[in-house]
Design a protein around this motif. Structure first.
Motif, PDB file in Angstrom:
ATOM      1  N   GLU A   1       0.813  -1.136   0.014  1.00 53.63           N
ATOM      2  CA  GLU A   1      -0.084  -0.042   0.146  1.00 53.63           C
ATOM      3  C   GLU A   1       0.913   1.267   0.028  1.00 53.63           C
ATOM      4  OE1 GLU A   1      -3.032   2.239   3.028  1.00 53.63           O
ATOM      5  OE2 GLU A   1      -3.413  -0.004   2.948  1.00 53.63           O
TER       6      GLU A   1
ATOM      7  N   GLU B   1       0.956   4.044  -3.195  1.00 49.52           N
ATOM      8  CA  GLU B   1       0.725   5.282  -2.990  1.00 49.52           C
ATOM      9  C   GLU B   1       2.053   6.401  -3.272  1.00 49.52           C
ATOM     10  OE1 GLU B   1      -0.321   5.268   1.344  1.00 49.52           O
ATOM     11  OE2 GLU B   1      -2.433   5.082   0.789  1.00 49.52           O
TER      12      GLU B   1
ATOM     13  N   HIS C   1      -2.628   1.730 -10.086  1.00 49.85           N
ATOM     14  CA  HIS C   1      -3.869   1.781  -9.316  1.00 49.85           C
ATOM     15  C   HIS C   1      -4.311   0.540  -9.067  1.00 49.85           C
ATOM     16  CE1 HIS C   1      -4.487   6.194  -9.687  1.00 49.85           C
ATOM     17  NE2 HIS C   1      -3.946   6.101 -10.871  1.00 49.85           N
TER      18      HIS C   1
ATOM     19  N   GLY D   1      -5.330  -0.705  -5.175  1.00 52.91           N
ATOM     20  CA  GLY D   1      -6.422  -1.245  -4.870  1.00 52.91           C
ATOM     21  C   GLY D   1      -6.572  -2.633  -4.423  1.00 52.91           C
TER      22      GLY D   1
ATOM     23  N   TYR E   1      -5.388  -2.263  -1.011  1.00 57.84           N
ATOM     24  CA  TYR E   1      -6.463  -1.487   0.114  1.00 57.84           C
ATOM     25  C   TYR E   1      -7.535  -2.702   0.382  1.00 57.84           C
ATOM     26  CZ  TYR E   1      -5.330   3.408  -0.673  1.00 57.84           C
ATOM     27  OH  TYR E   1      -4.624   4.780  -0.585  1.00 57.84           O
TER      28      TYR E   1
ATOM     29  N   LYS F   1      -9.979  -2.176   3.422  1.00 57.44           N
ATOM     30  CA  LYS F   1     -10.331  -0.915   3.105  1.00 57.44           C
ATOM     31  C   LYS F   1     -11.095  -0.888   1.583  1.00 57.44           C
ATOM     32  CE  LYS F   1      -6.248   1.392   5.269  1.00 57.44           C
ATOM     33  NZ  LYS F   1      -5.017   2.181   4.994  1.00 57.44           N
TER      34      LYS F   1
ATOM     35  N   ALA G   1     -13.680   0.631   0.275  1.00 56.84           N
ATOM     36  CA  ALA G   1     -14.131   1.739  -0.412  1.00 56.84           C
ATOM     37  C   ALA G   1     -13.206   2.472  -1.270  1.00 56.84           C
ATOM     38  CB  ALA G   1     -14.850   2.862   0.525  1.00 56.84           C
ATOM     39  N   GLN G   2     -12.101   2.470  -0.389  1.00 56.51           N
ATOM     40  CA  GLN G   2     -10.777   3.021  -1.285  1.00 56.51           C
ATOM     41  C   GLN G   2     -10.187   1.868  -2.155  1.00 56.51           C
ATOM     42  OE1 GLN G   2      -8.840   3.703   2.880  1.00 56.51           O
ATOM     43  NE2 GLN G   2      -7.756   5.143   1.702  1.00 56.51           N
ATOM     44  N   ALA G   3     -10.253   0.846  -1.936  1.00 54.66           N
ATOM     45  CA  ALA G   3     -10.012   0.011  -3.136  1.00 54.66           C
ATOM     46  C   ALA G   3     -10.894   0.047  -4.410  1.00 54.66           C
ATOM     47  CB  ALA G   3     -10.086  -1.479  -2.526  1.00 54.66           C
TER      48      ALA G   3
ATOM     49  N   ILE H   1     -12.270   2.757  -5.492  1.00 55.13           N
ATOM     50  CA  ILE H   1     -11.892   3.923  -6.238  1.00 55.13           C
ATOM     51  C   ILE H   1     -10.634   3.606  -7.190  1.00 55.13           C
ATOM     52  CG2 ILE H   1     -10.914   6.078  -5.879  1.00 55.13           C
ATOM     53  CD1 ILE H   1     -12.575   6.319  -3.326  1.00 55.13           C
ATOM     54  N   GLU H   2      -9.693   3.015  -6.446  1.00 54.44           N
ATOM     55  CA  GLU H   2      -8.411   2.595  -7.084  1.00 54.44           C
ATOM     56  C   GLU H   2      -8.417   1.687  -8.344  1.00 54.44           C
ATOM     57  OE1 GLU H   2      -5.868   4.529  -7.161  1.00 54.44           O
ATOM     58  OE2 GLU H   2      -6.602   5.620  -5.557  1.00 54.44           O
TER      59      GLU H   2
ATOM     60  N   ARG I   1     -10.204   3.364 -11.252  1.00 53.74           N
ATOM     61  CA  ARG I   1      -9.246   4.234 -11.991  1.00 53.74           C
ATOM     62  C   ARG I   1      -8.528   3.182 -12.832  1.00 53.74           C
ATOM     63  NH1 ARG I   1      -7.662   7.921  -6.720  1.00 53.74           N
ATOM     64  NH2 ARG I   1      -9.419   9.336  -7.117  1.00 53.74           N
TER      65      ARG I   1
END
Length: 102
Positions: A10, A14, A27, A31, A34, A39, A41-43, A45-46, A49
């Motif tokens: 992670e 980042e 990304h 993901g 995450y 995580k 929700a963060q996963a 998103i990535e 992307r």
């Protein structure tokens, strides 16, 4: 894998985004990290992307999206992601079936 491995991944991913923010592979790795670090929700998103940026292995990204969506309680969307994973990579059918059965 050890949880520490995913924490390290992670952090590395980042940092890599600062160097190459348009890299779909980074990304996707972030993901996955995450997701393994609880995580979702963060996963999501990535992972989204990564797909938007043209991930080389969209089936694997879709499968990870399905896991994140399932963790978020979004079962219908998780099943749709599992279907997309198999369409992109038929070799993922068994994993996608397991995800859809949850």
């Amino acid at each position: 894998r050890d949880a520490g491995d995913f924490k390290a991944l992670e952090g590395a991913a980042e940092r890599a985004l600062f160097v190459d923010p348009a890299n779909p592979r980074v990304h996707g790795m972030l993901g996955q990290a995450y997701l393994q670090n609880a995580k979702p929700a963060q996963a999501l998103i990535e992972l989204d992307r990564a797909l938007l940026l043209g991930a080389a292995r969209p089936g694997r990204i879709q499968l990870a999206r399905g896991k994140a969506l399932l963790a978020l309680g979004r079962r219908k969307e998780a099943a749709q992601a599992a279907t997309q994973a198999v369409l992109a990579d038929p070799s993922l059918k068994t994993a996608a079936d397991r995800l859809s059965a949850r």
